[in-house]
Design an enzyme around this catalytic site. Structure first.
Site, PDB file in Angstrom:
ATOM      1  N   ASN A   1      -5.877  36.762 -13.819  1.00  0.00           N
ATOM      2  CA  ASN A   1      -6.486  36.697 -14.987  1.00  0.00           C
ATOM      3  C   ASN A   1      -7.169  35.447 -15.134  1.00  0.00           C
ATOM      4  OD1 ASN A   1      -6.972  36.709 -17.736  1.00  0.00           O
ATOM      5  ND2 ASN A   1      -4.710  37.083 -18.243  1.00  0.00           N
TER       6      ASN A   1
ATOM      7  N   LYS B   1      -9.996  39.597 -12.302  1.00  0.00           N
ATOM      8  CA  LYS B   1     -10.316  40.107 -13.350  1.00  0.00           C
ATOM      9  C   LYS B   1     -11.223  39.281 -14.061  1.00  0.00           C
ATOM     10  CE  LYS B   1      -8.370  42.431 -17.743  1.00  0.00           C
ATOM     11  NZ  LYS B   1      -7.236  42.735 -18.436  1.00  0.00           N
TER      12      LYS B   1
ATOM     13  N   GLY C   1     -12.542  48.951 -20.516  1.00  0.00           N
ATOM     14  CA  GLY C   1     -13.279  48.605 -21.726  1.00  0.00           C
ATOM     15  C   GLY C   1     -13.558  49.766 -22.641  1.00  0.00           C
TER      16      GLY C   1
ATOM     17  N   ASN D   1     -12.799  42.070 -19.093  1.00  0.00           N
ATOM     18  CA  ASN D   1     -11.665  41.659 -20.159  1.00  0.00           C
ATOM     19  C   ASN D   1     -12.578  41.661 -21.585  1.00  0.00           C
ATOM     20  OD1 ASN D   1      -9.582  40.199 -21.404  1.00  0.00           O
ATOM     21  ND2 ASN D   1      -9.185  39.100 -19.698  1.00  0.00           N
TER      22      ASN D   1
ATOM     23  N   THR E   1      -6.795  49.413 -25.417  1.00  0.00           N
ATOM     24  CA  THR E   1      -6.756  49.720 -26.777  1.00  0.00           C
ATOM     25  C   THR E   1      -6.174  50.906 -27.212  1.00  0.00           C
ATOM     26  OG1 THR E   1      -8.257  47.658 -27.168  1.00  0.00           O
ATOM     27  CG2 THR E   1      -7.762  49.273 -29.138  1.00  0.00           C
TER      28      THR E   1
ATOM     29  N   GLY F   1      -2.380  35.059 -27.102  1.00  0.00           N
ATOM     30  CA  GLY F   1      -2.287  33.796 -26.328  1.00  0.00           C
ATOM     31  C   GLY F   1      -1.304  33.826 -25.412  1.00  0.00           C
ATOM     32  N   LEU F   2      -1.325  34.990 -24.365  1.00  0.00           N
ATOM     33  CA  LEU F   2      -0.406  35.112 -23.366  1.00  0.00           C
ATOM     34  C   LEU F   2       1.074  35.002 -23.460  1.00  0.00           C
ATOM     35  CD1 LEU F   2      -2.649  33.191 -20.594  1.00  0.00           C
ATOM     36  CD2 LEU F   2      -2.703  35.628 -21.403  1.00  0.00           C
TER      37      LEU F   2
ATOM     38  N   CYS G   1      -8.985  35.285 -19.779  1.00  0.00           N
ATOM     39  CA  CYS G   1      -8.177  35.310 -21.110  1.00  0.00           C
ATOM     40  C   CYS G   1      -9.008  34.318 -21.991  1.00  0.00           C
ATOM     41  CB  CYS G   1      -6.782  34.998 -21.042  1.00  0.00           C
ATOM     42  SG  CYS G   1      -6.179  35.332 -22.713  1.00  0.00           S
TER      43      CYS G   1
ATOM     44  N   SER H   1      -3.463  45.515 -18.653  1.00  0.00           N
ATOM     45  CA  SER H   1      -2.480  44.110 -18.803  1.00  0.00           C
ATOM     46  C   SER H   1      -2.678  43.975 -20.500  1.00  0.00           C
ATOM     47  CB  SER H   1      -2.909  43.359 -18.004  1.00  0.00           C
ATOM     48  OG  SER H   1      -2.015  42.035 -18.034  1.00  0.00           O
TER      49      SER H   1
END
Lengths: 312, 254
Positions: free
Chosen positions: A127, A165, A243, A192, A266, A72-73, A130, A21
């Site tokens: 979530n 999460k 991760g 996360n 990533t 920031g979502l 975050c 996500s």
């Protein structure tokens, strides 16, 4: 036999590889590179009740073997996700895991209730971790009792299984995992990002406009492995691990630690083809290791080769 | 969309400024000036790709040229690469300058600031090819970092300004435009945000295209790192990488 097929609560995955996500939007961008139906699942971008713009820029900063982000979502809100993004994704043969975020229990519950009814949403990812929003998110992710209360509330309204999460920004991640398991979580996703920061040497100012951000990428892989290793031995619900995964070998390592599926974050930014490439490479790595089925890898790091969680 | 391109040349052309020529089949996809490539310089070293704008596209030779400033870890590493080495290139990405905004006989004003100058080169070339007259204004900090003045001069009248006055006119690109009373049908600009803002404010009623720069993650629109706001909205946005990097003045908040 499909050596990569994995059964998890709510999810019949043709392979255990899914984009994480926040690293894949709602799939539209990467659909220009390959057929999204090759993926095991897709974890779509965190969705809140109303549209959010997110944080000011700069929102990313590079670090050794990693990156910091403070998006920031940003998202178009649950209504647009339900009317535009999820129907568009329905053209692909791939289950969707909807990442649900909010600032209050009520917001989480409302988003979960609505988004869990979409036909291609097979599971929710709650979530609670975050690090980049001032209200909600991380607060729910650091206190076991609050996380449990939220999990219970969301479980009550969700039509599909709920994965929570977990944040690595806690002293005792096992306590968090146990709390949400007892509250009814069907699975865990972890980890996360880790809260981090960079300061510009010339200006002495933080590089990110939000000052702090979440660290992701290969830099956090050992932390994820360690945490999954600890948590998987303490709970009996499955873990989707994430991760810093970049390769099929990394996937195996996460399985050995205790994961039953994995998400790629990533690495999508560095190579848009990373997910299909890993799916292509996995059978060869299994051959090299003389392992018949990917699920046999789960927990090998601590259980001497016995299968732990295998939903089949 | 992704290829290991071969370095043909990588030479310094001004202080910290390098001109990199790459060969590969991706060049055949490169059409529009203002588009960029997302480059992974080495497997070890910096994790993320680097967005670099296309300066010159030569489809017959299967080559493209990129001009960059060796500044951070990625571009420093790139500056040490030699002919024959390869770099991992994703692209071309983004939406470039609209060449079709002008027709033969009309006049374009091209304004570049510092490392924003390179994409204007391919733009000038394509505009001149279709019979558009071009005037070029290039702004730099100081004499040592001036580049491509003669190259641009072959396309049209070219003015240079430096902030410290060490070369050309002392001052900013807007000072040059005022001083010479430069007129145009369409203005195209690439450079630092204050320069773009000054140009947008200067010509609010004219056709102005601006190329923006922002820190990027994915470069393809998925990570939401490089968003900018849209006027009169709390939540509307454009992504610099996939909606831009070129926008019409007024389309986004600068």
């Amino acid at each position: 036999m499909n050596r990569l097929a994995v059964e998890l609560p709510g999810l019949s995955l043709k392979n255990p590889i899914m984009p994480a996500s926040g690293c894949f939007g709602f799939g539209r961008e990467y659909a220009k590179f390959y057929d999204l139906s090759v993926l095991g699942a897709i974890m779509i971008k965190a969705t809140t009740l109303e549209a959010r713009f997110g944080n000011p820029t700069p929102r990313v900063a590079e670090t050794p073997s990693g990156m910091l982000n403070a998006i920031g979502l940003q998202n178009p809100g649950v209504d647009v996700v339900l009317t535009e993004e999820l129907p568009w994704l329905a053209q692909y043969d791939v289950p969707i895991i909807a990442n649900v975020a909010g600032s209050t229990v009520e917001e989480y519950v409302e988003v979960a209730r609505r988004i869990s009814k979409a036909p291609n949403v097979h599971a929710l990812e709650l979530n609670i971790s975050c690090p980049n929003v001032k209200k909600g998110g991380i607060a729910f992710g650091t206190v076991p009792e609050i996380a449990a209360e939220l999990t219970r509330a969301v479980k009550e309204v969700s039509d599909v299984p709920v994965y929570v999460k977990l944040s690595p920004n806690v002293t005792n991640i096992v306590a968090m995992a146990k709390a949400v398991e007892q509250a009814g979580a069907d699975g865990l996703t972890m980890i996360n990002t880790l809260l981090g920061m960079r300061i510009d040497v010339k200006t002495a100012k933080p590089i990110l406009a939000n000052r702090t951000g979440g660290l992701s990428g290969p830099a956090i892989k050992p932390i994820a492995i360690r945490m999954i290793y600890e948590v998987s031995q303490a709970v009996s619900i499955p873990i989707i691990g994430m991760g810093g995964i970049e390769s099929a070998e990394d996937v195996i390592e996460f399985f050995y630690a205790g994961a039953s599926a994995v998400a790629i974050g990533t690495a999508n930014f560095i190579d848009p083809y990373v997910c299909p490439n890993i799916i292509r490479d996995l059978p060869n790595v299994l051959d090299e290791l003389r392992i018949d089925h990917i699920s046999q890898c789960t927990g090998r790091g601590w259980n001497n080769g016995q299968t732990v969680y295998c939903g089949t | 969309m992704k290829e290991n391109m071969t370095i043909i040349a990588n030479r310094q052309i001004a202080k910290d400024i390098y001109e990199l020529t790459l060969a590969g089949s991706l060049v055949q996809r490169m059409r529009t000036p203002g588009q960029f490539v997302h480059m992974k310089v080495a497997n070890s070293g910096p994790l993320l790709r680097r967005p670099l704008s296309l300066c010159d596209i030569n489809q017959e030779a299967n080559e493209c040229t990129i001009i960059y400033r060796a500044e951070g870890a990625g571009t420093m590493l790139l500056s040490q690469k030699l002919p024959g080495d390869t770099v991992d290139v994703l692209g071309p990405l983004g939406n470039g300058f609209s060449v079709s905004a002008l027709s033969s006989g009309q006049r374009a004003l091209l304004v570049g600031g510092g490392i924003g100058v390179p994409p204007l080169y391919e733009l000038a070339k394509q505009l001149v090819n279709k019979g558009v007259f071009v005037t070029i204004v290039l702004g730099f900090q100081t004499k040592d970092v001036v580049f491509y003045e003669e190259r641009f001069a072959s396309f049209g009248e070219t003015y240079v300004a430096t902030v410290d006055g060490s070369y050309g006119m002392k001052g900013f690109v807007t000072d040059v435009i005022h001083h010479h009373r430069l007129s145009f049908h369409v203005l195209y600009a690439c450079g630092p945000k204050p320069m773009l803002r000054a140009l947008a404010n200067e010509f609010p009623h004219q056709d102005v295209y601006l190329s923006l720069e922002e820190r990027m993650g994915c470069g393809v629109g998925a990570c939401f790192a490089c968003v900018c706001r849209v006027p009169h909205s709390e939540t509307a946005y454009k992504k610099v990488c996939s909606d831009g990097p070129v926008f019409r003045a007024g389309e986004v908040v600068l």
